[in-house]
Scaffold this motif. Structure first.
Motif, PDB file in Angstrom:
ATOM      1  N   SER A 104      -1.229   4.164  -7.614  1.00  0.00           N
ATOM      2  CA  SER A 104      -2.301   5.148  -7.436  1.00  0.00           C
ATOM      3  C   SER A 104      -3.260   5.140  -8.612  1.00  0.00           C
ATOM      4  O   SER A 104      -4.481   5.254  -8.433  1.00  0.00           O
ATOM      5  CB  SER A 104      -1.716   6.553  -7.257  1.00  0.00           C
ATOM      6  OG  SER A 104      -0.946   6.631  -6.093  1.00  0.00           O
ATOM      7  N   ASN A 161      -5.650   2.219  -8.380  1.00  0.00           N
ATOM      8  CA  ASN A 161      -6.694   2.474  -7.381  1.00  0.00           C
ATOM      9  C   ASN A 161      -7.671   3.548  -7.835  1.00  0.00           C
ATOM     10  O   ASN A 161      -8.890   3.451  -7.616  1.00  0.00           O
ATOM     11  CB  ASN A 161      -6.055   2.881  -6.043  1.00  0.00           C
ATOM     12  CG  ASN A 161      -5.631   1.689  -5.216  1.00  0.00           C
ATOM     13  OD1 ASN A 161      -6.303   0.659  -5.203  1.00  0.00           O
ATOM     14  ND2 ASN A 161      -4.521   1.830  -4.498  1.00  0.00           N
ATOM     15  N   MET A 162      -7.160   4.584  -8.476  1.00  0.00           N
ATOM     16  CA  MET A 162      -8.001   5.692  -8.912  1.00  0.00           C
ATOM     17  C   MET A 162      -9.070   5.246  -9.899  1.00  0.00           C
ATOM     18  O   MET A 162     -10.233   5.662  -9.826  1.00  0.00           O
ATOM     19  CB  MET A 162      -7.125   6.785  -9.546  1.00  0.00           C
ATOM     20  CG  MET A 162      -7.851   8.084  -9.839  1.00  0.00           C
ATOM     21  SD  MET A 162      -6.797   9.260 -10.750  1.00  0.00           S
ATOM     22  CE  MET A 162      -5.340   9.281  -9.696  1.00  0.00           C
ATOM     23  N   ASP A 197       0.865  -1.180   0.000  1.00  0.00           N
ATOM     24  CA  ASP A 197       0.000   0.000   0.000  1.00  0.00           C
ATOM     25  C   ASP A 197       0.904   1.233   0.000  1.00  0.00           C
ATOM     26  O   ASP A 197       2.012   1.175  -0.539  1.00  0.00           O
ATOM     27  CB  ASP A 197      -0.994  -0.032   1.171  1.00  0.00           C
ATOM     28  CG  ASP A 197      -0.313  -0.217   2.536  1.00  0.00           C
ATOM     29  OD1 ASP A 197       0.896   0.069   2.648  1.00  0.00           O
ATOM     30  OD2 ASP A 197      -0.987  -0.654   3.485  1.00  0.00           O
ATOM     31  N   ASN A 213     -10.978   3.447  -5.538  1.00  0.00           N
ATOM     32  CA  ASN A 213     -10.453   3.045  -4.230  1.00  0.00           C
ATOM     33  C   ASN A 213      -9.769   4.212  -3.546  1.00  0.00           C
ATOM     34  O   ASN A 213      -9.391   5.195  -4.183  1.00  0.00           O
ATOM     35  CB  ASN A 213      -9.422   1.914  -4.382  1.00  0.00           C
ATOM     36  CG  ASN A 213     -10.037   0.599  -4.804  1.00  0.00           C
ATOM     37  OD1 ASN A 213     -11.252   0.403  -4.708  1.00  0.00           O
ATOM     38  ND2 ASN A 213      -9.208  -0.321  -5.265  1.00  0.00           N
ATOM     39  N   SER A 214      -9.537   4.084  -2.236  1.00  0.00           N
ATOM     40  CA  SER A 214      -8.734   5.071  -1.532  1.00  0.00           C
ATOM     41  C   SER A 214      -7.294   4.970  -2.020  1.00  0.00           C
ATOM     42  O   SER A 214      -6.858   3.917  -2.498  1.00  0.00           O
ATOM     43  CB  SER A 214      -8.786   4.842  -0.020  1.00  0.00           C
ATOM     44  OG  SER A 214      -8.072   3.670   0.333  1.00  0.00           O
ATOM     45  N   GLU A 215      -6.552   6.056  -1.892  1.00  0.00           N
ATOM     46  CA  GLU A 215      -5.167   6.086  -2.375  1.00  0.00           C
ATOM     47  C   GLU A 215      -4.305   5.063  -1.647  1.00  0.00           C
ATOM     48  O   GLU A 215      -3.330   4.554  -2.191  1.00  0.00           O
ATOM     49  CB  GLU A 215      -4.585   7.487  -2.191  1.00  0.00           C
ATOM     50  CG  GLU A 215      -3.220   7.679  -2.828  1.00  0.00           C
ATOM     51  CD  GLU A 215      -2.711   9.109  -2.734  1.00  0.00           C
ATOM     52  OE1 GLU A 215      -1.590   9.368  -3.206  1.00  0.00           O
ATOM     53  OE2 GLU A 215      -3.439   9.955  -2.191  1.00  0.00           O
ATOM     54  N   ASN A 216      -4.674   4.742  -0.399  1.00  0.00           N
ATOM     55  CA  ASN A 216      -3.884   3.822   0.406  1.00  0.00           C
ATOM     56  C   ASN A 216      -4.372   2.382   0.310  1.00  0.00           C
ATOM     57  O   ASN A 216      -3.873   1.499   1.013  1.00  0.00           O
ATOM     58  CB  ASN A 216      -3.894   4.259   1.878  1.00  0.00           C
ATOM     59  CG  ASN A 216      -2.835   3.549   2.698  1.00  0.00           C
ATOM     60  OD1 ASN A 216      -1.716   3.330   2.232  1.00  0.00           O
ATOM     61  ND2 ASN A 216      -3.172   3.167   3.923  1.00  0.00           N
ATOM     62  N   ALA A 217      -5.327   2.106  -0.574  1.00  0.00           N
ATOM     63  CA  ALA A 217      -5.810   0.731  -0.719  1.00  0.00           C
ATOM     64  C   ALA A 217      -4.667  -0.180  -1.164  1.00  0.00           C
ATOM     65  O   ALA A 217      -3.840   0.206  -2.002  1.00  0.00           O
ATOM     66  CB  ALA A 217      -6.957   0.674  -1.721  1.00  0.00           C
ATOM     67  N   SER A 263      -5.055  -3.807  -8.897  1.00  0.00           N
ATOM     68  CA  SER A 263      -5.972  -3.354  -7.849  1.00  0.00           C
ATOM     69  C   SER A 263      -7.289  -4.097  -8.005  1.00  0.00           C
ATOM     70  O   SER A 263      -7.644  -4.542  -9.096  1.00  0.00           O
ATOM     71  CB  SER A 263      -6.210  -1.840  -7.941  1.00  0.00           C
ATOM     72  OG  SER A 263      -6.861  -1.510  -9.158  1.00  0.00           O
TER      73      SER A 263
END
Length: 284
Positions: A38, A41-42, A15, A46-50, A114
Motif C-alpha cells: 500500500s 502505491n500511495m 494486488d 495509485n489505487s490501493e488495489n493496483a 510499484s
C-alpha cells in the motif's frame, strides 16, 4: 513494458487479493505485506488495489522499455537504477531503457515495486495476483515482459512527504486473537503458547509458516472447517502452522489462534531462524 532479465528468487505480481471465490477452494492470495504494498502505491498516487511486484529475499533485474515512475517499499534489498543506489518509499523517475537491479538483503524479507498506474498483467477472477493453477504463471521468469502504462500522466516535481513506519520490520511481537479451538488447550498449554518464543522453520512460504518449537497436545482433529490467512493451526505432533496469503480455504487441524490482520505484515517479513512471540488481544 518491463523486460525481466533475471527473475530473482521468488518474484510475483500481487494486488489486494482474490475474493468471493473461497467457496470453490480458491485462495485469497494478494500481497504478503499489505502495508508495504500500500505504501508503494500511495507514494505514486495509485489505487490501493493496483498490482505490484512482490520480491522475496533476492530481487530481480528489470529493464524498462518506457519511461515511468516507480517506488520501492518493504525489505531493503540494496536497489540500484543504472548503478545509482535508490532508497525506499520515494517516487523515482525511470528513463527509457534503464535497468533496475538489487543486491544484498539488508532488512526484512519481502520487498515491493510499484509503477505508475500499476502492473497491467492479466486479471483472473477479478485479481492480477499470481497463483499456481489460477493464473497462467505463478512467478515471473527470465524473458517475461510485464505490461505497464507507457506514459506518465503526472511527472512528480516536488518532494512529497508521506509518514511511514518501518518499525514492524524489526518487531517480533505478533498480536493474535483466540482461535475457535483455543479453549480446548489446557491452561498450561495456553501459557506456553502465549509466553514462549517460536522460531521460523525452513518450511516457510506464501502458503504457510511452520514454527520450530512443538506444543505437545492431545487435541482431537476437527471436522474440516473454514481457515483464513492468519489462522494458526496445531497438528497432533505439536507443529504450529501459521497460514499465509496463499493458504487453503479449509482445514482439519485445531485453530488455536488467529493473527490480527495488521500483524500478518510482521510475519511476512520473517525468514528462517527469526523469532516471534504471540500477544493475545482481548477482543476482536
Amino acid at each position: 513494458m518491463i523486460k525481466v532479465l533475471k527473475p530473482g528468487f521468488y518474484s510475483t505480481i500481487q494486488d489486494a487479493g482474490r475474493f468471493e471465490f473461497q467457496e470453490y477452494g480458491v485462495p485469497y492470495s494478494g500481497a504478503m505485506d499489505t502495508y508495504a504494498a500500500s505504501m508503494a502505491n500511495m507514494v505514486l498516487g495509485n489505487s490501493e488495489n493496483a498490482a505490484v511486484l512482490e520480491m522475496t529475499m533476492t530481487g530481480p533485474t528489470l529493464q524498462f522499455d518506457c519511461e515511468t515512475i516507480i517506488c520501492l517499499s518493504g525489505a531493503d534489498m540494496s536497489p540500484v537504477l543504472n548503478d545509482v543506489p535508490l532508497v525506499n518509499n520515494k517516487a523515482i523517475h525511470v528513463p527509457k531503457n534503464a535497468v533496475l537491479s538489487f543486491g544484498k538483503l539488508n532488512d526484512g524479507f519481502r520487498g515491493y515495486l510499484s509503477v505508475s498506474g500499476g502492473f497491467k498483467t492479466d486479471k483472473v477472477m477479478g485479481s492480477r495476483s499470481m497463483f499456481k493453477g489460477v493464473t497462467e504463471h505463478c512467478v515471473i521468469a527470465k524473458g517475461d515482459e510485464l505490461s505497464i502504462k507507457e506514459h506518465i500522466e503526472v511527472m512528480l516535481k516536488k518532494n512529497a512527504s508521506i509518514k511511514k513506519n518501518d518499525k514492524y520490520l524489526h518487531s517480533n511481537s505478533v498480536e493474535v486473537f483466540k482461535g475457535p479451538e483455543f479453549d480446548k488447550l489446557s491452561k498450561n498449554q495456553q501459557q506456553i503458547l502465549l509466553t514462549q518464543e517460536f522460531s521460523i522453520s525452513k518450511d516457510n512460504n506464501r502458503m504457510a509458516y511452520q514454527l520450530e518449537q512443538p506444543l505437545e497436545n492431545n487435541l482431537d482433529a476437527i471436522i474440516t472447517s473454514l481457515v483464513l490467512p492468519g489462522t494458526v493451526q496445531l497438528t497432533p505432533s505439536g507443529k504450529l502452522i501459521v497460514l499465509m496469503r496463499d493458504c487453503q480455504t479449509t482445514g482439519g487441524y485445531p485453530r488455536v489462534l488467529q493473527l490480527k490482520e495488521s500483524t500478518m505484515n510482521i510475519m511476512a517479513q520473517k525468514f528462517m531462524g527469526n523469532k516471534v512471540c504471540f500477544k493475545l488481544l482481548d477482543t476482536y
